[in-house]
Design a protein around this motif. Structure first.
Motif, PDB file in Angstrom:
ATOM      1  N   ILE A 183       0.845  -1.200   0.000  1.00  8.61           N
ATOM      2  CA  ILE A 183       0.000   0.000   0.000  1.00  8.61           C
ATOM      3  C   ILE A 183       0.881   1.252   0.000  1.00  8.61           C
ATOM      4  CG2 ILE A 183      -1.734   1.308   1.276  1.00  8.61           C
ATOM      5  CD1 ILE A 183      -2.810  -1.258   0.009  1.00  8.61           C
ATOM      6  N   THR A 184       1.846   1.304   0.894  1.00  9.88           N
ATOM      7  CA  THR A 184       2.757   2.449   0.943  1.00  9.88           C
ATOM      8  C   THR A 184       3.572   2.544  -0.335  1.00  9.88           C
ATOM      9  OG1 THR A 184       2.897   2.328   3.351  1.00  9.88           O
ATOM     10  CG2 THR A 184       4.681   3.469   2.219  1.00  9.88           C
ATOM     11  N   ARG A 185       3.998   1.418  -0.848  1.00 18.08           N
ATOM     12  CA  ARG A 185       4.806   1.429  -2.065  1.00 18.08           C
ATOM     13  C   ARG A 185       3.991   1.906  -3.260  1.00 18.08           C
ATOM     14  NH1 ARG A 185       8.642  -3.577  -4.111  1.00 18.08           N
ATOM     15  NH2 ARG A 185      10.433  -2.274  -4.627  1.00 18.08           N
ATOM     16  N   ALA A 186       2.722   1.497  -3.320  1.00 20.75           N
ATOM     17  CA  ALA A 186       1.867   1.924  -4.424  1.00 20.75           C
ATOM     18  C   ALA A 186       1.656   3.435  -4.396  1.00 20.75           C
ATOM     19  CB  ALA A 186       0.522   1.197  -4.357  1.00 20.75           C
ATOM     20  N   ALA A 187       1.454   3.989  -3.206  1.00 23.89           N
ATOM     21  CA  ALA A 187       1.286   5.443  -3.106  1.00 23.89           C
ATOM     22  C   ALA A 187       2.538   6.154  -3.614  1.00 23.89           C
ATOM     23  CB  ALA A 187       0.989   5.832  -1.654  1.00 23.89           C
ATOM     24  N   TRP A 188       3.700   5.621  -3.277  1.00 22.81           N
ATOM     25  CA  TRP A 188       4.959   6.215  -3.745  1.00 22.81           C
ATOM     26  C   TRP A 188       5.070   6.124  -5.262  1.00 22.81           C
ATOM     27  CZ3 TRP A 188       9.170   2.945  -5.475  1.00 22.81           C
ATOM     28  CH2 TRP A 188      10.318   3.670  -5.827  1.00 22.81           C
ATOM     29  N   LEU A 189       4.780   4.944  -5.810  1.00 22.52           N
ATOM     30  CA  LEU A 189       4.890   4.761  -7.260  1.00 22.52           C
ATOM     31  C   LEU A 189       3.938   5.664  -8.031  1.00 22.52           C
ATOM     32  CD1 LEU A 189       5.145   0.861  -7.464  1.00 22.52           C
ATOM     33  CD2 LEU A 189       6.872   2.473  -8.287  1.00 22.52           C
ATOM     34  N   LEU A 190       2.775   5.934  -7.451  1.00 21.65           N
ATOM     35  CA  LEU A 190       1.743   6.719  -8.135  1.00 21.65           C
ATOM     36  C   LEU A 190       1.832   8.209  -7.853  1.00 21.65           C
ATOM     37  CD1 LEU A 190      -1.204   4.250  -7.478  1.00 21.65           C
ATOM     38  CD2 LEU A 190      -0.150   4.726  -9.700  1.00 21.65           C
ATOM     39  N   GLY A 191       2.825   8.608  -7.081  1.00 23.77           N
ATOM     40  CA  GLY A 191       2.973  10.026  -6.773  1.00 23.77           C
ATOM     41  C   GLY A 191       1.899  10.551  -5.846  1.00 23.77           C
ATOM     42  N   LEU A 192       1.324   9.683  -5.032  1.00 23.25           N
ATOM     43  CA  LEU A 192       0.291  10.083  -4.079  1.00 23.25           C
ATOM     44  C   LEU A 192       0.920  10.440  -2.740  1.00 23.25           C
ATOM     45  CD1 LEU A 192      -2.355   7.305  -4.842  1.00 23.25           C
ATOM     46  CD2 LEU A 192      -2.416   9.709  -5.560  1.00 23.25           C
ATOM     47  N   PRO A 193       0.189  11.169  -1.898  1.00 23.33           N
ATOM     48  CA  PRO A 193       0.726  11.457  -0.561  1.00 23.33           C
ATOM     49  C   PRO A 193       1.013  10.164   0.197  1.00 23.33           C
ATOM     50  CG  PRO A 193      -1.247  12.777  -1.003  1.00 23.33           C
ATOM     51  CD  PRO A 193      -1.131  11.794  -2.122  1.00 23.33           C
ATOM     52  N   ARG A 194       2.001  10.236   1.050  1.00 26.86           N
ATOM     53  CA  ARG A 194       2.321   9.062   1.869  1.00 26.86           C
ATOM     54  C   ARG A 194       1.096   8.686   2.700  1.00 26.86           C
ATOM     55  NH1 ARG A 194       6.810   6.421   3.232  1.00 26.86           N
ATOM     56  NH2 ARG A 194       6.860   5.289   5.233  1.00 26.86           N
ATOM     57  N   PRO A 195       0.753   7.405   2.768  1.00 26.15           N
ATOM     58  CA  PRO A 195      -0.438   7.010   3.523  1.00 26.15           C
ATOM     59  C   PRO A 195      -0.379   7.444   4.983  1.00 26.15           C
ATOM     60  CG  PRO A 195       0.303   5.210   2.145  1.00 26.15           C
ATOM     61  CD  PRO A 195       1.367   6.264   2.065  1.00 26.15           C
ATOM     62  N   ILE A 196      -1.535   7.796   5.517  1.00 28.55           N
ATOM     63  CA  ILE A 196      -1.675   8.022   6.953  1.00 28.55           C
ATOM     64  C   ILE A 196      -1.847   6.654   7.602  1.00 28.55           C
ATOM     65  CG2 ILE A 196      -3.120   9.034   8.754  1.00 28.55           C
ATOM     66  CD1 ILE A 196      -3.970  11.138   6.639  1.00 28.55           C
ATOM     67  N   VAL A 197      -0.970   6.322   8.514  1.00 25.26           N
ATOM     68  CA  VAL A 197      -0.996   5.010   9.153  1.00 25.26           C
ATOM     69  C   VAL A 197      -1.567   5.159  10.557  1.00 25.26           C
ATOM     70  CG1 VAL A 197       0.355   3.016   9.886  1.00 25.26           C
ATOM     71  CG2 VAL A 197       0.995   4.267   7.801  1.00 25.26           C
ATOM     72  N   ILE A 198      -2.692   4.498  10.787  1.00 24.43           N
ATOM     73  CA  ILE A 198      -3.329   4.558  12.097  1.00 24.43           C
ATOM     74  C   ILE A 198      -3.016   3.286  12.879  1.00 24.43           C
ATOM     75  CG2 ILE A 198      -5.137   6.111  11.273  1.00 24.43           C
ATOM     76  CD1 ILE A 198      -7.011   3.779  11.104  1.00 24.43           C
ATOM     77  N   PRO A 199      -3.183   3.301  14.184  1.00 25.75           N
ATOM     78  CA  PRO A 199      -2.750   2.157  14.996  1.00 25.75           C
ATOM     79  C   PRO A 199      -3.592   0.907  14.759  1.00 25.75           C
ATOM     80  CG  PRO A 199      -3.076   4.146  16.342  1.00 25.75           C
ATOM     81  CD  PRO A 199      -3.668   4.422  15.007  1.00 25.75           C
ATOM     82  N   ALA A 200      -2.978  -0.219  15.087  1.00 28.94           N
ATOM     83  CA  ALA A 200      -3.669  -1.512  15.103  1.00 28.94           C
ATOM     84  C   ALA A 200      -3.192  -2.258  16.349  1.00 28.94           C
ATOM     85  CB  ALA A 200      -3.378  -2.304  13.838  1.00 28.94           C
ATOM     86  N   PRO A 201      -3.503  -1.734  17.542  1.00 29.68           N
ATOM     87  CA  PRO A 201      -2.917  -2.286  18.772  1.00 29.68           C
ATOM     88  C   PRO A 201      -3.306  -3.729  19.057  1.00 29.68           C
ATOM     89  CG  PRO A 201      -4.664  -0.714  19.281  1.00 29.68           C
ATOM     90  CD  PRO A 201      -4.396  -0.600  17.810  1.00 29.68           C
ATOM     91  N   THR A 202      -4.455  -4.177  18.551  1.00 30.54           N
ATOM     92  CA  THR A 202      -4.864  -5.563  18.767  1.00 30.54           C
ATOM     93  C   THR A 202      -4.635  -6.417  17.518  1.00 30.54           C
ATOM     94  OG1 THR A 202      -7.150  -5.149  18.080  1.00 30.54           O
ATOM     95  CG2 THR A 202      -6.621  -4.803  20.408  1.00 30.54           C
ATOM     96  N   GLY A 203      -3.936  -5.851  16.538  1.00 31.67           N
ATOM     97  CA  GLY A 203      -3.681  -6.566  15.303  1.00 31.67           C
ATOM     98  C   GLY A 203      -4.616  -6.198  14.179  1.00 31.67           C
ATOM     99  N   VAL A 204      -5.696  -5.460  14.488  1.00 38.77           N
ATOM    100  CA  VAL A 204      -6.634  -5.002  13.459  1.00 38.77           C
ATOM    101  C   VAL A 204      -6.784  -3.488  13.574  1.00 38.77           C
ATOM    102  CG1 VAL A 204      -7.880  -7.181  13.366  1.00 38.77           C
ATOM    103  CG2 VAL A 204      -8.657  -5.394  14.930  1.00 38.77           C
ATOM    104  N   MET A 205      -7.355  -2.897  12.543  1.00 39.71           N
ATOM    105  CA  MET A 205      -7.494  -1.444  12.473  1.00 39.71           C
ATOM    106  C   MET A 205      -8.296  -0.917  13.669  1.00 39.71           C
ATOM    107  SD  MET A 205      -9.133   0.839   9.369  1.00 39.71           S
ATOM    108  CE  MET A 205      -7.858   0.400   8.181  1.00 39.71           C
ATOM    109  N   ASP A 206      -7.766   0.128  14.300  1.00 40.68           N
ATOM    110  CA  ASP A 206      -8.425   0.754  15.443  1.00 40.68           C
ATOM    111  C   ASP A 206      -9.535   1.680  14.943  1.00 40.68           C
ATOM    112  OD1 ASP A 206      -8.523   3.258  17.452  1.00 40.68           O
ATOM    113  OD2 ASP A 206      -8.043   1.431  18.556  1.00 40.68           O
ATOM    114  N   LEU A 207     -10.782   1.382  15.307  1.00 40.54           N
ATOM    115  CA  LEU A 207     -11.917   2.125  14.763  1.00 40.54           C
ATOM    116  C   LEU A 207     -11.987   3.551  15.281  1.00 40.54           C
ATOM    117  CD1 LEU A 207     -14.586  -0.711  14.930  1.00 40.54           C
ATOM    118  CD2 LEU A 207     -13.468   0.198  12.884  1.00 40.54           C
TER     119      LEU A 207
END
Length: 466
Positions: A183-207
């Protein structure tokens, strides 16, 4: 010197048959010499053995077809990490079904190139039928869903971000810390802003973090959720994520490269509830679909969602040819020349049917739960969590991270087992990614015995237990 025969045409099968016999014998001999999940000795030893066995790859005078096949296939097999061995369980590296590999041979012999109809008349029709069928599995209530065949999850994820960019301009991607690195690499290749990475403290996306991020950042936004993470196999809360993206007007992509085939299991498909609400979905059948690589899919709910991929090259899709009814294939991929990977997938789906696929999936997941039970009951081992799909994290008890890493590398060096590594809850774990439906309880017990014995050896040699 006679001209070498070709694989195609009516004479092709007769030329292939003795060569295939040589290949099959070499596969058997190489596996017998290896006698385990991977060769012992580490990179330097494997490289030395390969070079010694093969000799110069471009000799002045050729060695002949059978000698070259026997020499190189035997050497490659002897030096392979064999995903068909029950102790080769590090990665999402599947043991391919024999029928899928056989279909892949036919694809290689026929060699359709999927960039124009006149190179792939039947193959292009088969691919369209297959992609429509798979897209309908994901989007059953849409009148015209579609999908593309890709080289895997990385390419499919890149296409998903590309399509979002074409819909909205420089879209801001939001993903969790558990997202695949592509996902991060695709954003870089496409000239998009670097992804905003939110926490996943239990292993899944924090709602809560997702809600705050969607509230704080203006659109256009693309949320990428994961159905089957690489490290733990967990599935993000897809319904809650879809609700939040709908509320905030954000697009949703779901990377189901690992977990997507659960759709074929009546027992487990509920874990993918709300998959159909995504603007795009990645599926990877060379993981939990037992296909030879590569066999990726990107699915979308509407055929016209793929229009931005249209490309014009007059020698492949001239306007008058298209107007005359020749299918335009260039918009089916960012690649030009590409293999007919649809064939092996279609053969597998037709041969096994829904119930056959469900059996393979359910059996594999049951095996993962049995491994978790064995670890839970073992006083010298610690289980990270019950498996969501078929990934099991564990480690010897009272051990530091350095020893865990040493155990893994020692098993690799001895050629005894291929286990992965994953960091969760700030600790390093051994990772068993079970994808072999022929793995038995005895195989699992033997694997754990290898780990505990190697731990004992590492401790005696100076690793400091915690």
């Amino acid at each position: 010197m006679p001209t070498p025969p070709l694989a195609g045409g009516t004479a092709g099968p007769a030329h292939l048959r003795p060569l295939i016999d040589t290949v099959l014998a070499a596969l058997h001999d190489g596996a017998t010499r290896r006698n385990g999940p991977l060769p012992a000795g580490g990179p330097a030893t494997v490289t030395h053995h390969l070079h010694h066995a093969t000799g110069p790859l471009i000799p002045d005078h050729g060695t002949g077809a059978h000698h070259a096949l026997r020499t190189l296939v035997t050497a490659l097999t002897e030096g392979a990490a064999d995903p068909a061995h029950p102790h080769c369980a590090a990665h999402l590296h599947t043991p391919p079904l024999a029928l899928a590999a056989a279909a892949d041979l036919a694809a290689s012999a026929l060699n359709p190139s999927m960039d124009s109809w006149d190179q792939a008349p039947a193959a292009s029709a088969l691919e369209q039928t297959l992609t429509t069928a798979l897209a309908t599995e994901i989007y059953p209530n849409q009148p015209s869903p579609d999908a593309l065949v890709t080289t895997g999850g990385t390419e499919a994820n890149q296409l998903a971000l590309l399509l979002a960019r074409e819909r909205h301009g420089p879209v801001q991607t939001i993903c969790a810390a558990n997202a695949h690195h592509s996902i991060t690499r695709a954003a870089w290749l496409l000239g998009l802003p670097r992804p905003i990475v939110i926490p996943a403290p239990t292993g899944v996306m924090d709602l809560t973090a997702l809600h705050e991020t969607l509230t704080r950042h203006p659109g256009p936004l693309l949320v990428t959720a994961t159905a089957g993470t690489t490290d733990t196999g967990q599935i993000d809360p897809l319904t809650d994520i879809a609700d939040l993206t709908t509320t905030h007007g954000a697009d949703l992509h779901i990377d189901a490269a690992y977990g997507g085939p659960l759709l074929f299991s009546p027992t487990h498909r509920h874990t993918l509830r709300s998959l159909h609400r995504a603007h795009s979905v990645t599926l990877d059948l060379h993981k939990l679909g037992w296909q030879p690589a590569s066999a990726g899919i990107l699915a979308v709910p509407h055929r016209h969602d793929l229009t931005p991929l249209h490309h014009h090259a007059p020698y492949l899709n001239a306007d008058d040819d298209t107007d005359a009814g020749l299918p335009d294939l260039l918009g089916r991929s960012l690649r030009t020349t590409r293999r007919p990977d649809a064939l092996k997938i279609a053969v597998t789906l037709q041969a096994l049917g829904r119930d056959g696929l469900a059996h393979l999936i359910d059996r594999t997941i049951d095996t993962a739960h049995h491994l978790a039970d064995l670890i839970d009951d073992h006083p010298a081992l610690e289980l990270y969590a019950r498996p969501t799909i078929s990934t099991v994290l564990f480690r010897p008890t009272h051990t530091d991270d350095t020893t865990v890493a040493t155990i893994r590398r020692t098993l690799l060096d001895r050629g005894h087992a291929v286990l992965g590594r994953a960091r969760a809850h700030n600790r390093l774990w051994l990772k068993a990614t079970l994808l072999n439906p022929h793995t038995t309880p005895d195989h699992l017990q033997q694997l754990l015995t290898l780990v505990t014995h190697t731990h004992t050896d590492a401790t005696m040699e100076g690793s400091t237990p915690r």
